[in-house]
Design an enzyme around this catalytic site. Structure first.
Site, short mmCIF file in Angstrom:
data_model
loop_
_atom_site.label_atom_id
_atom_site.label_comp_id
_atom_site.label_asym_id
_atom_site.label_seq_id
_atom_site.Cartn_x
_atom_site.Cartn_y
_atom_site.Cartn_z
N GLU A 106 -0.24 -1.31 5.59
CA GLU A 106 0.79 -0.85 6.53
C GLU A 106 0.57 0.61 6.91
O GLU A 106 0.79 1.00 8.04
CB GLU A 106 2.19 -1.03 5.91
N ASP A 155 0.83 -1.22 0.00
CA ASP A 155 0.00 0.00 0.00
C ASP A 155 0.86 1.26 0.00
O ASP A 155 2.01 1.26 0.44
CB ASP A 155 -0.98 0.01 1.19
ZN LIG Z 1 6.44 2.24 4.51
#
Ligand SMILES: [Zn+2]
Length: 412
Positions: A165, A100
């Site tokens: 994340e 991401d």
């Molecule tokens: Zn990162």
């Protein structure tokens, strides 16, 4: 521990992939993986591309772990685990990166399209090229070098490509750790999501983070008759100076960290009364505390409460603490852990630099591994342009980091 001729061969092969690595950066950039909660479609398309790459490049046991997310178009967030066979199956060397990205932010600050990566002075620019594609691509091509040379790595290699994340990892590595037993305690786990410009920082520990909202309640009165009120701002100011004692009470040092001490700082201040001639009845300020892992957060909170009790008594106010964030530090990865030693050896051979294990002031995603009893180290050679406009990855860093991974994979 390592055969220098074999490593030279592998390093040359990695070097020959330079253009292919840039090409993959461009392709990944064109598949923006923004979390649904940040207005994007999630990692679906990027994951599909990477899944295909892994399946076609000698990896086995390529699996997708789907974390349910009703806001994502597919109804889930994809996480990928894949293995590449080595001589020994006794342990696996993992490199975990996240798919991401964060949104581009103010588009006018970009010199180009954030999703159409462009090259400038030895750098690839685009959203996600450094965070976290630089080392994602590096790890994939380090493995590809073994395949191309027909060489077996010393032990199994694991590639973990995770979701979510940037928004807390609950649908990313947190979910993966709950769903699988792919990771074993003696595995080496490298998380290239932190580092420094020279590639000499191996992050192994973190401080606990405690953010507090501190409210002091007195009694409002006219500025000319302070005796009729209780000045909350004045009491809070005394409180702030008393809280400075935390530095002497919790004064342990740890050279692993920079700064090597716990810190207790008043930061944000909310406005109180709008006019000068009113004694403020309520005061709110905030503290950012970073506490060394040798102390437990509750013992710090207990001491703060004692200090506040004394101020309540002496000034006749009421003081409350509200937690804005309480993230206790994960147990540190030892400075002598196998993953740290392997990285140090590789960094010395590839970059000619002595790397040192260190702690940082706030949490990284490696903490999730550490909390589950795994020894994980964060490392990467990067300029920290993550989340900024015109984010870039220095191509030499991407190729160099690939050599570092290849070196680690070769170590017997
Ligand atoms: Zn990162």
């Amino acid at each position: 521990m390592i055969n220098p001729e074999l490593f030279a061969r592998i390093a040359r092969r990695v070097e020959s992939f330079r253009n292919a690595m840039i090409d993959m950066q461009v392709k990944l950039c064109a598949l923006p993986a923004i979390a649904p909660s940040s207005g994007g479609e999630g990692e679906g398309k990027k994951a599909e591309f990477l899944f295909t790459h892994l399946s076609q490049n000698g990896f086995h046991d390529v699996q997708m772990i789907k974390a349910p997310d009703l806001d994502a178009p597919d109804g889930f967030r994809p996480n990928i685990l894949a293995r590449y066979k080595g001589k020994s199956q006794a342990r696996t060397i993992w490199v975990m990166t996240h798919m991401d990205i964060v949104p581009p932010g103010e588009v006018s600050l970009w010199r180009g399209n954030p999703y159409k990566a462009w090259i400038e002075k030895g750098r690839v620019h685009g959203r996600g090229v450094e965070d976290n594609q630089q080392d994602m691509v590096a790890s994939l091509f380090a493995v590809k070098a073994f395949q191309a040379e027909g060489l077996l790595p010393a032990c199994d290699i694991g590639i973990a490509l995770v979701a979510d994340e940037e928004t807390g990892s609950r649908k990313g590595i947190d979910y993966v750790l709950k769903q699988t037993d792919a990771f074993r305690k003696n595995d080496l786990i490298i998380v290239p999501d932190a580092g420094n410009e020279t590639g000499t920082l191996i992050e192994v520990a973190e401080k606990s983070l405690l953010w507090l909202k501190i409210k002091t309640m007195g009694r409002q009165a006219h500025g000319s008759t302070p005796e009729k009120g209780i000045n909350s701002f004045k009491a809070a100011s005394f409180l702030i100076t008393e809280l400075e004692k935390l530095y002497t009470i919790f004064n342990a040092g740890d050279p692993l960290f920079d700064p090597p001490i716990s810190t207790f700082e008043p930061t944000k201040k909310e406005a109180n009364v709008p006019n000068i001639n009113t004694i403020p009845g309520e005061d709110i300020f905030y503290m950012d505390n970073r506490i060394l892992p040798c102390y437990r957060v509750p013992e710090v909170q207990k001491k703060m409460r004692e200090i506040a009790d004394a101020i309540e008594k002496s000034h006749g106010v009421k003081i409350t603490f509200e937690e804005e964030q309480n993230a206790p530090a994960a147990p540190p990865t030892p400075a002598e852990a196998a993953v740290v030693l392997a990285l140090k050896h590789a960094i010395l051979d590839v970059y000619g630099k002595e790397a040192r294990p260190a702690g940082i002031g706030g949490g990284t995603v490696a903490a999730l591994f550490r909390r589950n009893g795994f020894e994980a180290a964060c490392w990467s050679k990067l300029d920290e342009t993550a989340h900024q406009p015109n984010e870039y990855c220095i191509i030499d860093n991407m190729v160099g980091d690939a050599k570092v991974y290849a070196h680690v994979f070769l170590q017997e």
